[in-house]
Design a protein around this motif. Structure first.
Motif, PDB file in Angstrom:
ATOM      1  N   ARG A   1       0.900  -1.181   0.117  1.00  0.00           N
ATOM      2  CA  ARG A   1      -0.076  -0.159  -0.004  1.00  0.00           C
ATOM      3  C   ARG A   1       0.768   1.352   0.138  1.00  0.00           C
ATOM      4  N   TYR A   2       1.940   1.195   0.452  1.00  0.00           N
ATOM      5  CA  TYR A   2       3.036   2.396   0.458  1.00  0.00           C
ATOM      6  C   TYR A   2       3.384   2.827  -0.765  1.00  0.00           C
ATOM      7  N   LEU A   3       3.244   1.883  -1.957  1.00  0.00           N
ATOM      8  CA  LEU A   3       3.347   2.425  -3.198  1.00  0.00           C
ATOM      9  C   LEU A   3       2.479   3.084  -4.092  1.00  0.00           C
ATOM     10  N   TYR A   4       1.136   3.167  -3.468  1.00  0.00           N
ATOM     11  CA  TYR A   4       0.157   3.860  -4.147  1.00  0.00           C
ATOM     12  C   TYR A   4      -0.240   5.021  -3.453  1.00  0.00           C
ATOM     13  N   GLY A   5       0.264   5.507  -2.112  1.00  0.00           N
ATOM     14  CA  GLY A   5       0.120   6.935  -1.864  1.00  0.00           C
ATOM     15  C   GLY A   5      -1.320   7.101  -1.535  1.00  0.00           C
ATOM     16  N   GLU A   6      -1.847   8.150  -1.845  1.00  0.00           N
ATOM     17  CA  GLU A   6      -3.012   8.728  -1.558  1.00  0.00           C
ATOM     18  C   GLU A   6      -4.049   7.916  -2.431  1.00  0.00           C
ATOM     19  N   ALA A   7      -3.742   7.307  -3.323  1.00  0.00           N
ATOM     20  CA  ALA A   7      -4.518   6.518  -4.298  1.00  0.00           C
ATOM     21  C   ALA A   7      -4.876   5.062  -3.704  1.00  0.00           C
ATOM     22  N   GLU A   8      -4.522   4.702  -2.556  1.00  0.00           N
ATOM     23  CA  GLU A   8      -4.786   3.387  -2.121  1.00  0.00           C
ATOM     24  C   GLU A   8      -6.255   3.219  -1.593  1.00  0.00           C
ATOM     25  N   PRO A   9      -6.818   4.333  -1.029  1.00  0.00           N
ATOM     26  CA  PRO A   9      -8.208   4.047  -0.747  1.00  0.00           C
ATOM     27  C   PRO A   9      -9.211   3.832  -1.932  1.00  0.00           C
ATOM     28  N   LYS A  10      -8.681   4.507  -2.959  1.00  0.00           N
ATOM     29  CA  LYS A  10      -9.390   4.369  -4.247  1.00  0.00           C
ATOM     30  C   LYS A  10      -9.425   2.882  -4.831  1.00  0.00           C
ATOM     31  N   PHE A  11      -8.323   2.437  -4.569  1.00  0.00           N
ATOM     32  CA  PHE A  11      -8.008   1.060  -5.467  1.00  0.00           C
ATOM     33  C   PHE A  11      -8.812   0.221  -4.469  1.00  0.00           C
ATOM     34  N   GLU A  12      -8.706   0.388  -3.148  1.00  0.00           N
ATOM     35  CA  GLU A  12      -9.389  -0.456  -2.139  1.00  0.00           C
ATOM     36  C   GLU A  12     -10.853  -0.535  -2.633  1.00  0.00           C
ATOM     37  N   ALA A  13     -11.383   0.732  -2.792  1.00  0.00           N
ATOM     38  CA  ALA A  13     -12.962   0.823  -3.471  1.00  0.00           C
ATOM     39  C   ALA A  13     -13.318   0.052  -4.449  1.00  0.00           C
ATOM     40  N   GLN A  14     -12.150   0.075  -5.498  1.00  0.00           N
ATOM     41  CA  GLN A  14     -12.434  -0.653  -6.624  1.00  0.00           C
ATOM     42  C   GLN A  14     -12.631  -2.055  -6.775  1.00  0.00           C
ATOM     43  N   ILE A  15     -11.671  -2.628  -5.516  1.00  0.00           N
ATOM     44  CA  ILE A  15     -11.663  -3.898  -5.123  1.00  0.00           C
ATOM     45  C   ILE A  15     -13.149  -4.282  -4.546  1.00  0.00           C
ATOM     46  N   GLN A  72     -18.594  -8.477 -17.370  1.00  0.00           N
ATOM     47  CA  GLN A  72     -18.353  -7.363 -16.835  1.00  0.00           C
ATOM     48  C   GLN A  72     -17.151  -7.403 -15.826  1.00  0.00           C
ATOM     49  N   LEU A  73     -17.454  -8.552 -14.822  1.00  0.00           N
ATOM     50  CA  LEU A  73     -16.469  -8.606 -13.768  1.00  0.00           C
ATOM     51  C   LEU A  73     -15.134  -9.127 -14.444  1.00  0.00           C
ATOM     52  N   THR A  74     -14.825  -9.901 -15.491  1.00  0.00           N
ATOM     53  CA  THR A  74     -13.627 -10.314 -16.021  1.00  0.00           C
ATOM     54  C   THR A  74     -13.024  -8.950 -16.375  1.00  0.00           C
ATOM     55  N   ASP A  75     -13.724  -8.140 -17.329  1.00  0.00           N
ATOM     56  CA  ASP A  75     -13.083  -6.851 -17.873  1.00  0.00           C
ATOM     57  C   ASP A  75     -12.618  -5.881 -16.484  1.00  0.00           C
ATOM     58  N   SER A  76     -13.349  -5.938 -15.578  1.00  0.00           N
ATOM     59  CA  SER A  76     -13.229  -5.004 -14.341  1.00  0.00           C
ATOM     60  C   SER A  76     -11.869  -5.401 -13.850  1.00  0.00           C
ATOM     61  N   VAL A  77     -11.818  -6.930 -13.683  1.00  0.00           N
ATOM     62  CA  VAL A  77     -10.671  -7.326 -12.700  1.00  0.00           C
ATOM     63  C   VAL A  77      -9.346  -7.114 -13.545  1.00  0.00           C
ATOM     64  N   ASP A  78      -9.393  -7.097 -14.869  1.00  0.00           N
ATOM     65  CA  ASP A  78      -8.369  -7.064 -15.728  1.00  0.00           C
ATOM     66  C   ASP A  78      -7.766  -5.656 -15.719  1.00  0.00           C
ATOM     67  N   GLU A  79      -8.767  -4.790 -15.719  1.00  0.00           N
ATOM     68  CA  GLU A  79      -8.550  -3.201 -15.652  1.00  0.00           C
ATOM     69  C   GLU A  79      -7.882  -2.839 -14.467  1.00  0.00           C
ATOM     70  N   VAL A  80      -8.506  -3.308 -13.061  1.00  0.00           N
ATOM     71  CA  VAL A  80      -7.793  -3.133 -11.781  1.00  0.00           C
ATOM     72  C   VAL A  80      -6.496  -3.758 -11.881  1.00  0.00           C
ATOM     73  N   ALA A  81      -6.431  -4.987 -12.457  1.00  0.00           N
ATOM     74  CA  ALA A  81      -5.096  -5.835 -12.198  1.00  0.00           C
ATOM     75  C   ALA A  81      -3.912  -4.898 -12.877  1.00  0.00           C
ATOM     76  N   GLU A  82      -4.400  -4.433 -14.080  1.00  0.00           N
ATOM     77  CA  GLU A  82      -3.515  -3.718 -14.924  1.00  0.00           C
ATOM     78  C   GLU A  82      -3.141  -2.119 -14.346  1.00  0.00           C
ATOM     79  N   LYS A  83      -4.297  -1.480 -13.544  1.00  0.00           N
ATOM     80  CA  LYS A  83      -3.848  -0.509 -12.866  1.00  0.00           C
ATOM     81  C   LYS A  83      -2.818  -0.856 -11.843  1.00  0.00           C
ATOM     82  N   LEU A  84      -3.022  -1.781 -11.031  1.00  0.00           N
ATOM     83  CA  LEU A  84      -2.503  -1.994  -9.792  1.00  0.00           C
ATOM     84  C   LEU A  84      -0.947  -2.122 -10.193  1.00  0.00           C
ATOM     85  N   GLU A  85      -0.780  -2.946 -11.390  1.00  0.00           N
ATOM     86  CA  GLU A  85       0.726  -3.268 -11.909  1.00  0.00           C
ATOM     87  C   GLU A  85       1.452  -2.212 -12.256  1.00  0.00           C
TER      88      GLU A  85
END
Length: 564
Positions: free
Chosen positions: A159-173, A201-214
């Motif tokens: 989570r330290y790598l994501y700074g202020e964006a960490e809560p938003k990633f949490e919300a997407q998950i 929809q879920l497959t596309d969303s998971v791929d998108e979130v995974a790509e962003k996280l990486e």
């Protein structure tokens, strides 16, 4: 009359036979359609439809099952009994030879049976689609569930790598988890098609979130630290180069780089709001531009070093070229007093003079620009390099010009030596003619001697002319050489002919007493010989001898060649 009766009977018989054949075809068609109907009745459609009970029989699945069951019941209770009625009517019509009516009933039966087949096929296809949809969705969900857990685990661990964006990633998950729960609800309610749409929809969303996280940590780090630090280092380097005298102020690099710092600060905020995609282009553009700036500054540094290393040597080379050209100038003045210089030589000399003055102006302008700091070192380097290349080319052209001047003197010396040689050839040829012990020398040879002497004297006159025109000298020398060579060749040929005539006559004298005609020809040849007509004398004597002794002339020629 009897014939008509017999004909009528035959026609009647034919009609009856045709009617029986057509009725037989109707009966066969009725049997075929009856078999088709029985085949449909005996199909295990109900058993196939029972496969849907492996699913949650509720919601849209329940609706589908009820619709399929109702369709099959209608086929069994209404459509197939109607077919039976149509088949009976067709048989009755055939019994009465109402063939068209029977065919109409059979056509109706075939239409109903075809529609039933299409309905059954459609039900089976929908059933297979539903079962496959459930199977595929279940398989995909089995793959997606662990991926969502991995995404959550990765976010918590880094989570330290994501700074202020960490809560938003949490919300997407969390949203992904909610979509997963909605899928389970739809499945429990038997809404498998809705569930399938959720899986997509879920497959596309998971791929998108995974790509962003990486990708986020890399981009975020570039925007927040790496690129700003690189830009600041570059700004410091630019200030240092200015202090060291580099001419880069007019490039406006500081303003451009500070603008990039502002854009990167805005991009950090955008990344923290997960607005990532438009940041890619900015980062790529900044990185490309920084590479260009580094290369530009490196070239400027190399250019400064090049100028400092070569400016003095270029100036020294130019000074040497000027001194060398002054010596050539003096040499040209002296040559012009003695020699006539061709127009192209003088033009080349004038071009060299203009070239040197142009190079002097170029060096002066470079030194002026160095003092005024109005040009970058790269620009000045290119100018200096061009001047250096021009100096090398000037040196080459100057060297060729000096060699050309030396050629003029060399040509004069060679021309004088050739004239002496021509005079010696004339003397030797004249002496050879006088000592030939011949009755005399043909006048055309003495004329040629006079012409060769005159042409040789003409070369000497042109060599003594001031200023000396080597073009005229070489032309006169060429004419003199041609004339002397002609004289030498013709003199040698004449002497050889004369000796050969003497030898032929001497040899032929042995036949003089036996062949009166030969004696006459030899007397004629001797007369021509005394009149200096050596060639005609040879022809006369040789022809006469060859008539008596073929091949004698060739042997005598070989003997003369050996003795001479």
């Amino acid at each position: 009359m009897v014939g008509y009766i017999i004909g009528g009977i035959l026609v009647l018989i034919v009609i009856i036979i045709i009617g029986l054949i057509l009725r037989k075809k109707i009966y066969d068609a009725v049997d075929q359609h009856e078999s088709w109907k029985m085949d449909i009745m005996n199909r295990n459609v109900t058993g196939e439809l029972q496969r849907v009970k492996s699913l949650n029989l509720s919601g849209e699945t329940q609706d589908k099952f009820e619709a399929w069951k109702s369709t099959w019941d209608q086929i069994l209770t209404r459509d197939l009994p109607d077919i039976e009625e149509y088949l009976l009517d067709a048989e009755e019509a055939a019994d009465r030879f109402r063939i068209s009516t029977a065919k109409k009933n059979l056509k109706e039966v075939e239409t109903i049976l075809q529609n039933i087949e299409e309905l059954i096929e459609k039900m089976f296809k929908e059933l297979d689609d539903l079962l496959d949809s459930e199977k595929q969705s279940r398989k995909q969900i089995e793959e997606i569930q662990p991926r969502i857990k991995e995404l959550r685990h990765s976010l918590l661990q880094n989570r330290y790598l994501y700074g202020e964006a960490e809560p938003k990633f949490e919300a997407q998950i969390i949203e992904l988890q909610q979509l997963l729960e909605r899928y389970q609800e739809e499945v429990e309610q038997g809404n498998y098609y809705e569930a399938k749409d959720l899986v997509v929809q879920l497959t596309d969303s998971v791929d998108e979130v995974a790509e962003k996280l990486e990708e986020f940590p890399v981009i975020y780090k570039k925007c927040k630290t790496e690129l700003p630090d690189q830009i600041k280092d570059l700004l410091a380097g630019i200030n240092q180069m200015k202090d060291e005298g580099y001419r880069i102020e007019h490039l406006g690099l500081e303003k451009e780089l500070n603008n990039y710092l502002d854009q990167l600060a805005v991009s950090v905020k955008q990344l923290e709001d997960l607005e990532m995609y438009h940041v890619y282009e900015l980062i790529q553009a900044i990185e490309d531009r920084l590479t260009e700036v580094y290369e530009m500054l490196e070239e400027e540094a190399k250019a400064k070093s090049y100028i400092e290393s070569h400016i003095n040597s270029v100036k020294s080379t130019l000074a040497s070229a000027i001194t060398d050209f002054k010596e050539t100038n003096e040499e040209v003045d002296l040559l012009q007093q003695t020699y006539y210089l061709e127009e192209n030589d003088l033009e080349l000399y004038a071009n060299l003079d203009k070239w040197i003055h142009q190079l002097e102006k170029q060096i002066a302008q470079i030194e002026l620009d160095l003092e005024s700091e109005s040009q970058t070192y790269v620009t000045l380097k290119n100018q200096l390099k061009s001047t250096k290349d021009d100096l090398e080319q000037l040196h080459h052209s100057h060297k060729e010009f000096k060699e050309q001047l030396q050629t003029i003197r060399k040509d004069e010396i060679e021309a004088r030596e050739k004239v002496v040689n021509l005079k010696r050839q004339l003397f030797d040829t004249n002496k050879k003619l006088q000592n030939s012990n011949l009755p005399g020398v043909p006048s055309y040879l003495w004329n040629l001697v006079d012409e060769a002497t005159d042409r040789s004297d003409a070369v000497i006159e042109k060599l003594e002319k001031q200023p000396l025109d080597m073009g005229e000298v070489m032309h006169a020398l060429s004419e003199a050489e041609n004339t002397v060579n002609t004289l030498v060749n013709q003199s040698d040929a004449m002497i050889e002919q004369a000796y050969l005539v003497e030898r032929v006559i001497q040899y032929a004298n042995r036949y003089r007493s036996k062949y009166p005609l030969l004696a006459t020809k030899l007397q004629e040849a001797e007369t021509k010989f005394r009149n200096y007509e050596y060639e005609q004398a040879l022809d006369t004597a040789a022809n006469a001898l060859e008539e008596i002794e073929p091949g004698a002339l060739l042997r005598l020629k070989e003997f003369v060649d050996i003795t001479t």
